[in-house]
Design a protein around this motif. Structure first.
Motif, PDB file in Angstrom:
ATOM      1  N   SER A 168      10.833  -7.427  13.822  1.00 31.73           N
ATOM      2  CA  SER A 168      10.751  -8.875  13.598  1.00 31.73           C
ATOM      3  C   SER A 168      11.923  -9.602  14.253  1.00 31.73           C
ATOM      4  O   SER A 168      11.778 -10.741  14.714  1.00 31.73           O
ATOM      5  CB  SER A 168      10.722  -9.169  12.093  1.00 31.73           C
ATOM      6  OG  SER A 168       9.579  -8.590  11.500  1.00 31.73           O
TER       7      SER A 168
ATOM      8  N   GLU B  84       3.260  -7.170   9.209  1.00 34.89           N
ATOM      9  CA  GLU B  84       2.154  -7.965   8.687  1.00 34.89           C
ATOM     10  C   GLU B  84       1.800  -7.507   7.275  1.00 34.89           C
ATOM     11  O   GLU B  84       1.892  -6.308   6.969  1.00 34.89           O
ATOM     12  CB  GLU B  84       0.931  -7.822   9.602  1.00 34.89           C
ATOM     13  CG  GLU B  84       1.184  -8.322  11.019  1.00 34.89           C
ATOM     14  CD  GLU B  84      -0.025  -8.143  11.913  1.00 34.89           C
ATOM     15  OE1 GLU B  84      -1.076  -7.686  11.395  1.00 34.89           O
ATOM     16  OE2 GLU B  84       0.077  -8.440  13.101  1.00 34.89           O
TER      17      GLU B  84
ATOM     18  N   GLN C  30      -0.415  -6.223   5.573  1.00 32.95           N
ATOM     19  CA  GLN C  30      -1.664  -5.483   5.630  1.00 32.95           C
ATOM     20  C   GLN C  30      -1.412  -4.059   5.121  1.00 32.95           C
ATOM     21  O   GLN C  30      -1.038  -3.171   5.897  1.00 32.95           O
ATOM     22  CB  GLN C  30      -2.192  -5.443   7.065  1.00 32.95           C
ATOM     23  CG  GLN C  30      -2.501  -6.800   7.667  1.00 32.95           C
ATOM     24  CD  GLN C  30      -3.712  -7.439   7.020  1.00 32.95           C
ATOM     25  OE1 GLN C  30      -4.604  -6.755   6.500  1.00 32.95           O
ATOM     26  NE2 GLN C  30      -3.751  -8.758   7.014  1.00 32.95           N
TER      27      GLN C  30
END
Length: 947
Positions: free
Chosen positions: A542, A699, A701
């Motif tokens: 990130s 993410e 997920q």
């Protein structure tokens, strides 16, 4: 005095003293080098026969002689002040010997004081006579009890007197005596380049190089050094969007990176370590340096290895040219700025021992066919020097002769970027050959090689090279560097500088962000993101992705022609970066493409493909858009930088790896996992792999997170081609993901990664135990839960079989060092107190003979087909020869042939499973000697087929 002894510096003068002592007193003189020597710089145990003269009768010393060296860096104008300085230091040494509680070894029978301080020779009243009287008076005073205040004082004085009574005689080699000895020993004088002025260096090159034609060297070496002083001094960062950035002088941003602390815990830095080594005379036959002369600097991505290597070479160029008469004002300014930067690093200005410096980019060397059978490093150096000249050239023969006479400093940067197995093997052979030949020719040479740690298992010529590991920046160092880099970049924008400084200090106080502030590159990226009002994320992926987003937003906001292009076609620009990153990452693992560049024609083809897949018609109606994007790339398109006639590439390797990682994870998750499994074992793809996993974790997920962790948990099954069950890669990859920080906020996955990484505690002979300790300490410092898991894993390993116990003890011994480096709290460092869990296996050793019998029986039982039996049999015989000889080059081929046969590989893996746990030596040989060739096999073509 004829020779300027001040210029030598303390290290050079100590080496000079050792060389002269050996020449005058014989080969029994042993130099102990710098450090905690107990008051002994050189010693001699035996007989020293001093030659007589007209005024002095020869003497014979038979006993234990100590030489003490005292170098005064700046001599005073008054002889009395110099005498006072020398007596102060001599008295301190005498008091240390006399003191029974000092921990000093035995008082010597004889003492020689060696100093660059010149003492006046006047009989009875001169400096020499006065120092002799002072030593005599000090020893006699120990026999005088008139000042004793009590019985304890009397007892102590008598003990001191008894100790000093052993000292029979002493001599003083002052600056005048040293000057005379240097004059009398021409061979030693020529070995010390510090005696020569810059005009000597270049005006008399022919004299130093066996009467070679002066114009062949002077025009080359002098001009090359002078041009490079200003031409190679700039580094570029945060220059996206501009092909003509002004660059930043390297001395303004170079940072003295920490390295692994000394054995006693004392902090060390890479510039300090390398520059101190370079101050010594490293001629092998002078025998002044104990241990390997050369250095391998090992550091992870973004650790600043290339900047470090460029700065070191720049420093020696400045030292070589300093004081010259044929310098322009720019040269003088650069030299003064470099000396100032060194003083800011607690150095005493430029190096005293002048060395001719050269830096070789090993990726470029491999790219340009430097690794052909008839090539040598010296020929490539001659080519690089000649390339900078307007006319003429310098031959390898001239450089060879020059190297025999003059000290050199050579940096070989980026060993990790040469990944293709045969090229890498040839390169390491050339490096070894180069330093071996230099040693045979008695050259004063210091070589520094830089590499990433992943995949570096060769341990190049261990008698020649010492490994030095870069440590992470501590928080305060990181903040200082970030502020310094920001001030250099933004110069007069005080408001921005203040805001960035505030944000950096907040990040340093945030435990989730602090672990990212370990490398200069990551700190620099944090400042750029903060400057663009971006948000700092707590993992590496990130952070780097935030850099791309920040630069893209900044360039879109500029009033330039390409801003609209970036605004309207941002998805296609990103797609282009990803494809170029992927392609260059593949090329850079091949022997003929190590520098990772792409021609404009190739860039055009990829751009065409990107636009075509997006529905454009780049061959006709949208050809103008295609042209615009390609033109933008030649003027720098966000992170793609022009490379002149070579085309384009990424300036920062980690950014290339980031884009390649995004390409790997494009498309369905199953396809992404297949690609990650394909590249998982490759050292070349390791940073890309970690970025890719970080992108999937970034993410929200959970199914992606589960896919990554599950892949690691099964990655070493069904991998007989690399002996995955006995030489697993999963634990090291799990450790990398823990260090990255991507799963810190998700204990379910973080705990599973930790559990997988704990297998390293049971592996023999870890290549880098400190790296394991660092990750475990940081994880323990972040979470009590993780700390408890790590403590349990240590207990289990400490109570397991002897191999695991030794490994766990080695890691545990380094926890305190890792804790100090990371600034970890006391709670994490209590891991040093963990003790073994009681186990019935503890202390037991399996029967090695029995295990090998099971190994042989497995081969017999399973290898039934004739062709498979022959393949396995060849590998078995090679393995047994390898166990005896250790000759990996000669014996690895049959083993690798067996691993290339799926059926033979499975049989060999099953058989080795019987012995791997209880015969750590054979496992280490296979893991570190044979399997790396499998790991380094290029996977690019396979990846292309999967895309």
């Amino acid at each position: 005095m004829q020779h300027d002894l001040e210029k030598l510096g303390p290290f050079g003068f100590q080496d000079l003293a050792a060389a002269l002592a050996s020449a005058v007193c014989g080969r029994n003189v042993q130099a102990l080098g710098s450090g905690r020597d107990g008051g002994r710089d050189m010693v001699c145990r035996g007989t020293i026969i001093w030659s007589g003269s007209e005024t002095e009768r020869g003497e014979v010393w038979d006993g234990y002689t100590v030489f003490q060296v005292k170098h005064k860096e700046r001599l005073a104008a008054q002889p009395s002040a110099n005498l006072a300085w020398l007596w102060k230091h001599v008295r301190a040494e005498l008091e240390a010997w006399a003191n029974p509680d000092s921990g000093r070894g035995p008082v010597p029978d004889y003492l020689v004081i060696v100093s660059n301080v010149p003492l006046t020779p006047t009989p009875d009243s001169g400096g020499l006579a006065q120092l002799d009287k002072n030593i005599t008076a000090y020893i006699r005073a120990l026999s005088d009890g008139s000042r004793d205040i009590d019985k304890d004082a009397t007892a102590r004085r008598k003990t001191m007197s008894k100790r000093m009574a052993r000292l029979r005689q002493w001599r003083i080699w002052d600056g005048n005596q040293i000057d005379a000895l240097v004059t009398a020993n021409a061979g030693i004088r020529r070995a010390f380049g510090s005696f020569l002025t810059v005009s000597d260096v270049f005006a008399h090159l022919a004299d130093f190089t066996d009467k070679l034609p002066l114009d062949e060297l002077k025009s080359g070496l002098h001009r090359q050094a002078r041009l490079a002083l200003t031409g190679d001094r700039l580094i570029y960062f945060d220059e996206a969007g501009s092909a003509y950035g002004s660059g930043t002088p390297i001395e303004q941003v170079a940072i003295d990176l920490p390295i692994t602390p000394d054995e006693d815990g004392s902090p060390r830095t890479v510039f300090g370590y390398v520059l101190d080594r370079a101050e010594h005379v490293l001629k092998p036959r002078l025998n002044l340096h104990d241990g390997p002369r050369h250095i391998v600097v090992v550091g992870g991505p973004g650790n600043g290895k290339t900047t470090m290597s460029k700065f070191l070479v720049h420093v020696f160029r400045a030292a070589l040219l300093a004081g010259g008469s044929n310098l322009g004002s720019d040269h003088v300014e650069v030299i003064e700025a470099t000396a100032k930067a060194l003083r800011g690093m607690s150095r005493d200005g430029l190096p005293k021992n002048r060395r001719w410096p050269m830096r070789i980019d090993l990726a470029e060397y491999a790219e340009e066919q430097g690794l052909s059978e008839d090539s040598t490093l010296l020929r490539w150096i001659a080519y690089k020097v000649s390339k900078r000249l307007n006319a003429g050239g310098v031959s390898a023969g001239a450089l060879d002769s020059w190297m025999r006479q003059w000290p050199w400093f050579l940096v070989l940067d980026g060993l990790d970027e040469v990944t293709e197995p045969r090229s890498r093997k040839r390169l390491i052979a050339q490096i070894t050959e180069f330093v071996t030949e230099a040693e045979g020719d008695n050259c004063d040479l210091l070589v520094v090689v830089t590499t990433r740690p992943t995949g570096y298992i060769e341990n190049i010529a261990p008698t020649q090279f010492e490994r030095v590991n870069l440590s992470g920046l501590d928080v305060e160092q990181a903040v200082r560097y970030g502020i310094r880099a920001t001030r250099v970049r933004l110069r007069e924008d005080l408001d921005k500088i203040e805001r960035i400084e505030t944000q950096l200090r907040r990040a340093a106080d945030n435990e989730s962000l602090r672990h990212l502030m370990q490398t200069p590159l990551q700190v620099l990226i944090m400042t750029i993101i903060v400057e663009g009002s971006g948000r700092l994320a707590p993992d590496r992926y990130s952070l780097f992705w935030g850099y791309y987003d920040t630069v893209l937003r900044r360039e879109r906001a500029k009033p330039v022609a390409f801003a609209r292009l970036l605004e309207e076609h941002a998805p296609h620009i990103l797609n282009l970066h990803q494809r170029v990153g992927f392609e260059l990452q593949i090329r850079s693992e091949e022997s003929d493409g190590s520098t990772a560049t792409m021609s404009l024609r190739e860039l055009r083809d990829i751009t065409w493909q990107v636009l075509h897949e997006a529905g454009f018609h780049p061959s006709d109606t949208d050809s103008a858009l295609l042209d615009q994007i390609v033109i933008a790339a030649t003027h720098r398109l966000v992170l793609l930088a022009p490379r002149g006639a070579e085309g384009v590439g990424f300036d920062v390797r980690s950014l290339q790896e980031l884009m390649a990682a995004r390409f790997l994870t494009n498309g369905p998750l199953e396809q992404a996992m297949a690609r990650l499994q394909c590249v998982a074992a490759s050292p070349h793809w390791r940073n890309t792999w970690v970025f890719a996993a970080g992108g999937l974790f970034a993410e929200p997920q959970p199914h992606q997170h589960e896919a990554v962790v599950s892949l690691l948990e099964r990655i070493d099954t069904d991998a007989a081609f690399r002996l995955g069950r006995i030489c697993p890669i999963g634990p090291a990859l799990a450790l990398d993901l823990i260090e990255d920080g991507m799963a810190r906020a998700q204990p379910r996955f973080h705990d599973r990664l930790l559990t997988l990484a704990f297998a390293l505690l049971h592996a023999p002979n870890l290549p880098d135990s400190l790296a394991v300790a660092r990750v475990l300490v940081r994880a323990a410092d972040h979470s009590d839960r993780a700390r408890d898991l790590i403590a349990d894993a240590l207990r289990e390993a400490l109570g397991a079989d002897p191999v695991a116990r030794r490994t766990a003890e080695g890691v545990q011994d380094l926890i305190d060092t890792a804790g100090r480096e990371a600034g970890a709290g006391r709670h994490a460092r209590t891991l040093t107190a963990v003790r073994a869990k009681l186990s019935r296996r503890a202390g037991q050793a399996a029967s090695i003979d029995g295990q090998w019998e099971q190994y042989r029986q497995t081969l017999v039982d399973l290898a039934d087909a004739e062709d498979v039996a022959n393949t396995v049999g060849d590998a078995d015989r090679a393995l047994h020869r390898l166990r005896k000889s250790g000759d990996i080059d000669a014996e690895s081929r049959p083993i690798l042939a067996a691993l290339a046969d799926p059926e033979a590989a499975e049989i060999l893996e099953m058989a080795l499973g019987h012995v791997a746990k209880d015969d750590p030596e054979v496992l280490t040989i296979i893991r570190d000697g044979v399997i790396p060739a499998v790991h380094r096999a290029p996977v690019g073509e396979e990846l292309r087929l999967m895309s």
